[in-house]
Design a protein around this motif. Structure first.
Motif, mmCIF file in Angstrom:
data_model
loop_
_atom_site.group_PDB
_atom_site.id
_atom_site.type_symbol
_atom_site.label_atom_id
_atom_site.label_comp_id
_atom_site.label_asym_id
_atom_site.label_seq_id
_atom_site.Cartn_x
_atom_site.Cartn_y
_atom_site.Cartn_z
ATOM 1 N N PHE A 7 5.493 2.615 4.834
ATOM 2 C CA PHE A 7 6.774 1.860 5.140
ATOM 3 C C PHE A 7 7.145 1.702 6.088
ATOM 4 O O PHE A 7 7.774 0.759 6.524
ATOM 5 C CB PHE A 7 7.633 2.739 4.004
ATOM 6 C CG PHE A 7 7.525 2.728 2.615
ATOM 7 C CD1 PHE A 7 7.235 1.373 1.933
ATOM 8 C CD2 PHE A 7 7.355 3.674 1.806
ATOM 9 C CE1 PHE A 7 7.130 1.132 0.609
ATOM 10 C CE2 PHE A 7 7.520 3.486 0.304
ATOM 11 C CZ PHE A 7 7.124 2.189 -0.236
ATOM 12 N N VAL A 8 7.245 2.784 7.172
ATOM 13 C CA VAL A 8 7.743 2.540 8.434
ATOM 14 C C VAL A 8 6.899 1.548 9.165
ATOM 15 O O VAL A 8 7.401 0.573 9.885
ATOM 16 C CB VAL A 8 7.937 3.843 9.312
ATOM 17 C CG1 VAL A 8 8.153 3.590 10.506
ATOM 18 C CG2 VAL A 8 8.874 5.060 8.555
ATOM 19 N N MET A 9 5.684 1.611 9.285
ATOM 20 C CA MET A 9 4.869 0.696 9.774
ATOM 21 C C MET A 9 4.790 -0.693 9.271
ATOM 22 O O MET A 9 5.148 -1.678 10.178
ATOM 23 C CB MET A 9 3.355 1.034 9.511
ATOM 24 C CG MET A 9 2.776 2.416 10.335
ATOM 25 S SD MET A 9 1.008 2.965 9.775
ATOM 26 C CE MET A 9 0.170 1.496 10.535
ATOM 27 N N GLY A 10 4.863 -0.836 7.974
ATOM 28 C CA GLY A 10 5.384 -2.106 7.474
ATOM 29 C C GLY A 10 6.718 -2.765 8.021
ATOM 30 O O GLY A 10 6.702 -3.966 8.349
ATOM 31 N N PHE A 25 4.211 10.651 -6.300
ATOM 32 C CA PHE A 25 5.141 11.090 -7.418
ATOM 33 C C PHE A 25 4.671 11.607 -8.635
ATOM 34 O O PHE A 25 4.943 12.249 -9.446
ATOM 35 C CB PHE A 25 6.268 10.074 -7.599
ATOM 36 C CG PHE A 25 7.276 10.136 -6.201
ATOM 37 C CD1 PHE A 25 8.312 11.456 -5.970
ATOM 38 C CD2 PHE A 25 7.274 9.095 -5.490
ATOM 39 C CE1 PHE A 25 8.999 11.442 -4.857
ATOM 40 C CE2 PHE A 25 8.156 9.166 -4.485
ATOM 41 C CZ PHE A 25 8.910 10.422 -4.031
ATOM 42 N N SER A 26 3.483 10.710 -9.136
ATOM 43 C CA SER A 26 2.812 11.008 -10.230
ATOM 44 C C SER A 26 2.421 12.172 -10.283
ATOM 45 O O SER A 26 2.268 13.113 -11.524
ATOM 46 C CB SER A 26 1.850 9.806 -10.610
ATOM 47 O OG SER A 26 2.465 8.494 -10.731
ATOM 48 N N ILE A 27 1.596 12.696 -9.206
ATOM 49 C CA ILE A 27 0.729 13.850 -9.085
ATOM 50 C C ILE A 27 1.910 15.015 -9.262
ATOM 51 O O ILE A 27 1.850 15.984 -10.041
ATOM 52 C CB ILE A 27 0.190 14.000 -7.683
ATOM 53 C CG1 ILE A 27 -1.031 12.904 -7.711
ATOM 54 C CG2 ILE A 27 -0.285 15.356 -7.384
ATOM 55 C CD1 ILE A 27 -1.838 12.852 -6.498
ATOM 56 N N ILE A 28 3.061 14.803 -8.364
ATOM 57 C CA ILE A 28 4.182 16.140 -8.384
ATOM 58 C C ILE A 28 4.797 16.316 -10.012
ATOM 59 O O ILE A 28 5.114 17.184 -10.346
ATOM 60 C CB ILE A 28 5.022 15.401 -7.301
ATOM 61 C CG1 ILE A 28 4.816 15.582 -5.837
ATOM 62 C CG2 ILE A 28 6.259 16.521 -7.645
ATOM 63 C CD1 ILE A 28 5.573 14.836 -4.863
ATOM 64 N N ILE A 42 0.825 -1.154 0.059
ATOM 65 C CA ILE A 42 -0.182 -0.124 -0.091
ATOM 66 C C ILE A 42 0.821 1.176 0.004
ATOM 67 O O ILE A 42 0.560 2.189 -0.707
ATOM 68 C CB ILE A 42 -0.923 0.013 1.160
ATOM 69 C CG1 ILE A 42 -1.933 -1.105 1.184
ATOM 70 C CG2 ILE A 42 -1.719 1.393 1.201
ATOM 71 C CD1 ILE A 42 -3.004 -1.193 2.325
ATOM 72 N N GLY A 43 1.937 1.049 0.723
ATOM 73 C CA GLY A 43 2.813 2.404 0.879
ATOM 74 C C GLY A 43 3.375 2.673 -0.647
ATOM 75 O O GLY A 43 3.441 3.972 -0.803
ATOM 76 N N ALA A 44 3.737 1.528 -1.267
ATOM 77 C CA ALA A 44 4.343 1.837 -2.499
ATOM 78 C C ALA A 44 3.590 2.301 -3.322
ATOM 79 O O ALA A 44 3.848 3.203 -4.231
ATOM 80 C CB ALA A 44 4.876 0.239 -3.038
ATOM 81 N N CYS A 45 2.258 1.875 -3.454
ATOM 82 C CA CYS A 45 1.368 2.246 -4.377
ATOM 83 C C CYS A 45 1.142 3.751 -4.129
ATOM 84 O O CYS A 45 0.603 4.760 -4.947
ATOM 85 C CB CYS A 45 -0.008 1.361 -4.300
ATOM 86 S SG CYS A 45 0.100 -0.334 -4.838
#
Length: 233
Positions: free
Chosen positions: A59-62, A34-37, A25-28
């Motif tokens: 990412f940190v939680m995972g 980044f696509s928006i930016i 989920i974090g990767a998605c």
């Protein structure tokens, strides 16, 4: 929960599940941010930053979920073993006097804590069955419990003090003086027993079910072990 040939019961912490899913989920979310930016007008830049920030949190939680042991608790014929990334503790059945859900007073009400409490017959024996690194972690983790004791004994609900800081010296029943984090934890156990009636506590986050249901399971296991031992004697 699962069983094994050795008749042990393994409990998996609810907080340790879905580590891989959280990373995906974090990767998605990161790709979307980044696509928006990259492709949308600068007007949406801050929106993209928010998504990227959210992905970092995921990412940190995972990462921390994956670092947790596969099972948080192992229930055996001899007792209970608690597993944590900072160490473990062991609690033999014969040293457990009572297992229940701790309660605190709030006005005229009794409120159940999201914990499972263990009242020990010999609390000092527990000090030999817990790793030093885990002791340090538990001293920090149990501060809210001490705060509960302070506030439940205060009519205004705004009483403060230095009760969350434990003495670094503790004299055992045989007269031995211990120092350091072990002494601090021994003093903390005594304080929690006096305030809440239990020596050792487990958060529901370490369980795969509710506190009351887990208490029932442990009581049944203890009674079964005691009955079998009585038959063999």
């Amino acid at each position: 929960m699962s069983g094994s040939e050795s008749e042990s019961i393994y409990i998996r912490s609810s907080a340790a599940t879905n580590g891989i899913t959280t990373l995906i989920i974090g990767a998605c979310v990161a790709v979307f941010g980044f696509s928006i930016i990259t492709f949308l007008p600068k007007l949406f830049f801050l929106v993209g930053v928010l998504f990227v920030s959210g992905s970092i949190i995921a990412f940190v939680m995972g990462f921390y979920k994956l670092r947790e042991p596969k099972y948080s608790l192992e229930i055996t014929k001899k007792g209970i073993v608690y597993h944590h990334r900072k160490g473990q503790w062991r609690m033999p059945w014969e040293n457990i006097q009572r297992i229940d859900v701790p309660r605190v007073h709030k006005g005229l009400e009794h409120i159940d804590l999201e914990m499972v409490g263990f009242r020990l017959k010999q609390s000092e024996a527990f000090l030999d069955n817990i790793s030093p690194r885990l002791v340090t972690h538990l001293l920090m983790e149990q501060r809210p419990l001490v705060a509960q004791i302070i506030q439940s004994g205060c009519e205004t609900g705004q009483c403060y003090g230095d009760d969350v800081i434990e003495d670094t010296k503790y004299k055992l029943s045989d007269g031995t003086l211990i120092k350091g984090v072990s002494a601090m934890f021994a003093n903390r156990m005594r304080k929690l027993q006096q305030g809440l009636g239990y020596d050792v506590f487990l958060s529901v986050n370490e369980l795969d079910r509710g506190a009351s249901e887990f208490v029932t399971l442990l009581r049944e296991c203890q009674e079964s072990v005691i009955s079998k031992n009585a038959l063999t004697e």
